[in-house]
Design an enzyme around this catalytic site. Structure first.
Site, mmCIF file in Angstrom:
data_model
loop_
_atom_site.group_PDB
_atom_site.id
_atom_site.type_symbol
_atom_site.label_atom_id
_atom_site.label_comp_id
_atom_site.label_asym_id
_atom_site.label_seq_id
_atom_site.Cartn_x
_atom_site.Cartn_y
_atom_site.Cartn_z
ATOM 1 N N TYR A 154 -1.881 25.285 -5.918
ATOM 2 C CA TYR A 154 -2.575 24.466 -6.358
ATOM 3 C C TYR A 154 -4.596 24.278 -6.563
ATOM 4 O O TYR A 154 -4.846 23.681 -6.980
ATOM 5 C CB TYR A 154 -2.308 23.185 -5.347
ATOM 6 C CG TYR A 154 -2.258 21.585 -5.276
ATOM 7 C CD1 TYR A 154 -1.142 20.979 -6.245
ATOM 8 C CD2 TYR A 154 -2.640 21.264 -4.372
ATOM 9 C CE1 TYR A 154 -1.415 19.798 -6.393
ATOM 10 C CE2 TYR A 154 -2.927 19.503 -4.998
ATOM 11 C CZ TYR A 154 -2.353 18.955 -5.692
ATOM 12 O OH TYR A 154 -1.367 17.802 -5.687
ATOM 13 N N LYS A 161 -8.178 16.866 -5.156
ATOM 14 C CA LYS A 161 -7.585 15.676 -3.919
ATOM 15 C C LYS A 161 -8.619 15.885 -2.900
ATOM 16 O O LYS A 161 -8.267 14.575 -2.013
ATOM 17 C CB LYS A 161 -5.783 16.092 -3.494
ATOM 18 C CG LYS A 161 -4.652 15.849 -4.368
ATOM 19 C CD LYS A 161 -4.842 14.556 -4.634
ATOM 20 C CE LYS A 161 -3.460 14.501 -5.524
ATOM 21 N NZ LYS A 161 -3.645 13.132 -5.815
HETATM 22 N N1 LIG Z 1 4.732 15.251 -7.241
HETATM 23 C C1 LIG Z 1 4.337 15.766 -6.132
HETATM 24 O O1 LIG Z 1 5.052 16.611 -5.304
HETATM 25 C C2 LIG Z 1 3.363 14.811 -5.346
HETATM 26 C C3 LIG Z 1 2.559 14.893 -4.126
HETATM 27 C C4 LIG Z 1 2.047 14.293 -3.992
HETATM 28 C C5 LIG Z 1 0.940 13.191 -4.642
HETATM 29 N N2 LIG Z 1 0.985 12.892 -5.796
HETATM 30 C C6 LIG Z 1 0.502 12.659 -6.697
HETATM 31 O O2 LIG Z 1 0.880 11.572 -6.713
HETATM 32 C C7 LIG Z 1 0.756 11.258 -8.686
HETATM 33 C C8 LIG Z 1 1.435 10.524 -9.060
HETATM 34 O O3 LIG Z 1 1.853 11.692 -9.931
HETATM 35 P P1 LIG Z 1 3.499 12.394 -9.730
HETATM 36 O O4 LIG Z 1 3.940 12.835 -9.088
HETATM 37 O O5 LIG Z 1 4.494 10.829 -9.454
HETATM 38 O O6 LIG Z 1 4.176 12.501 -11.503
HETATM 39 P P2 LIG Z 1 3.723 11.874 -13.045
HETATM 40 O O7 LIG Z 1 3.568 12.317 -13.780
HETATM 41 O O8 LIG Z 1 4.885 10.880 -12.356
HETATM 42 O O9 LIG Z 1 2.271 10.396 -12.659
HETATM 43 C C9 LIG Z 1 1.458 11.421 -13.275
HETATM 44 C C10 LIG Z 1 1.248 10.255 -13.549
HETATM 45 O O10 LIG Z 1 -0.969 10.144 -14.322
HETATM 46 C C11 LIG Z 1 -0.614 9.669 -14.705
HETATM 47 N N3 LIG Z 1 -1.830 10.025 -16.149
HETATM 48 C C12 LIG Z 1 -2.988 11.113 -16.839
HETATM 49 N N4 LIG Z 1 -4.055 11.274 -16.760
HETATM 50 C C13 LIG Z 1 -4.363 10.811 -17.192
HETATM 51 C C14 LIG Z 1 -5.631 9.431 -18.221
HETATM 52 N N5 LIG Z 1 -6.364 10.228 -17.793
HETATM 53 N N6 LIG Z 1 -5.317 8.326 -17.353
HETATM 54 C C15 LIG Z 1 -4.583 7.111 -17.347
HETATM 55 N N7 LIG Z 1 -3.138 8.093 -15.972
HETATM 56 C C16 LIG Z 1 -3.213 8.916 -16.477
HETATM 57 C C17 LIG Z 1 0.739 10.058 -16.070
HETATM 58 O O11 LIG Z 1 0.179 9.516 -17.469
HETATM 59 C C18 LIG Z 1 1.796 9.697 -15.236
HETATM 60 O O12 LIG Z 1 1.841 8.542 -15.375
HETATM 61 C C19 LIG Z 1 -0.826 12.009 -8.519
HETATM 62 O O13 LIG Z 1 -1.773 11.504 -7.985
HETATM 63 C C20 LIG Z 1 0.392 13.217 -7.907
HETATM 64 O O14 LIG Z 1 -1.393 14.372 -7.637
HETATM 65 C C21 LIG Z 1 2.125 13.869 -6.212
#
Ligand SMILES: NC(=O)c1ccc[n+]([C@@H]2O[C@H](COP(=O)([O-])OP(=O)(O)OC[C@H]3O[C@@H](n4cnc5c(N)ncnc54)[C@H](O)[C@@H]3O)[C@@H](O)[C@H]2O)c1
Length: 255
Positions: A154, A161
């Site tokens: 990570y 984070k």
């Molecule tokens: N998928 C996992 O395992 C996981 C676990 C814990 C936390 N998260 C967190 O959940 C959140 C959503 O991620 P996800 O897993 O649904 O993936 P995802 O790829 O579906 O969503 C990530 C989003 O970030 C947006 N993004 C990136 N750069 C950007 C910018 N400059 N301006 C505006 N938007 C921007 C993208 O367009 C996308 O919609 C993130 O913060 C991620 O770190 C994900």
């Protein structure tokens, strides 16, 4: 209208596919009585297409969280659809490839800065852009991946984070006097676009399969989305600066 979020007006960022955590949040929120406005980044036509798959087609506003003009115009753009906001969902993360997958020692500052700008600082920027529309009882909710530990692949996203978790506590402190809460959901690994961009993400998948006491589905975004809804609702009126783990209990177990 009935449901946990009856009558609430929400701004939901971060939808890019129907596997996005934000898509599940938007869908569940609508099913529970909320009116949803989405923001999209980059491929707007794709986000608009995905938005049509929601129970109620939702309007999409373009927001790059690193673009100060987008942020400055956000409140006016949102006002075209709703007269105020009761909740804001930050579901945004990005780090250049050099920052992930074991590259911690070599990633250049420019790349690390991008990761921190998009994934950490934006939590505050988005909240401030939406603040003119918010009133006491409002809530900001973001998504983290437990940053109390260093994870094998990570790297700088973990640092981003950790910063997000701290930023949420500071936001809680600074917006508390206006009656606005800030909380995070620490989700376990989920197969989304963001997850696929992390080389070695399968290590998380294997670890969760082995250790999460409740078990864990890599393709079910609903538990994390439900926690977001709860934090946006009136059922956590005195909770702010908090991180709720939605990880099958993984964080509580020693190795
Ligand atoms: N998928 C996992 O395992 C996981 C676990 C814990 C936390 N998260 C967190 O959940 C959140 C959503 O991620 P996800 O897993 O649904 O993936 P995802 O790829 O579906 O969503 C990530 C989003 O970030 C947006 N993004 C990136 N750069 C950007 C910018 N400059 N301006 C505006 N938007 C921007 C993208 O367009 C996308 O919609 C993130 O913060 C991620 O770190 C994900």
């Amino acid at each position: 209208m009935s449901g946990l979020l009856a009558g609430k007006r929400l701004l939901v960022t971060g939808v890019i596919t129907d596997a996005s955590i934000a898509f599940s949040v938007a869908k569940l929120a609508q099913e529970n009585g909320a009116q949803v406005v989405l923001t999209g980044y980059g491929r707007l036509s794709l986000v608009e297409r995905i938005a049509k798959r929601l129970p109620e087609p939702a309007p999409v506003i373009e927001v790059d969280v690193t673009n100060t003009e987008h942020l400055a115009g956000l409140a006016d753009r949102v006002r075209e659809h709703v007269d105020g906001l009761d909740g804001v969902v930050h579901s945004i993360g990005f780090a250049p490839q050099s920052c992930l997958g074991g590259g911690f020692l070599d990633a250049p500052w420019e790349d690390v800065a991008t990761a921190l700008h998009v994934s950490t600082f934006s939590y505050k920027s988005l909240a401030m852009a939406a603040l003119p529309l918010m009133s006491p009882g409002g809530a900001v909710v973001g998504l983290t991946f437990d940053a109390t530990k260093a994870w094998p692949v990570y790297d700088w996203m973990g640092v981003a984070k950790a910063g997000l978790e701290s930023a949420s506590r500071y936001l809680a402190m600074h917006l508390g006097k206006q009656g606005i809460r800030s909380n995070l959901v620490a989700a376990g690994p989920l197969r989304t676009i963001a997850a696929k961009s992390i080389p070695g993400f399968d290590q998380f998948e294997d670890a969760w399969a082995e250790r999460a006491p409740l078990g864990w589905s890599l393709t079910d975004q609903e538990p994390a989305a439900r926690a977001c809804l709860a934090l946006l609702s009136d059922w956590f009126p005195a909770t702010t600066g908090e991180i709720v783990h939605v990880d099958g209990g993984y964080h509580a177990i020693g190795s």
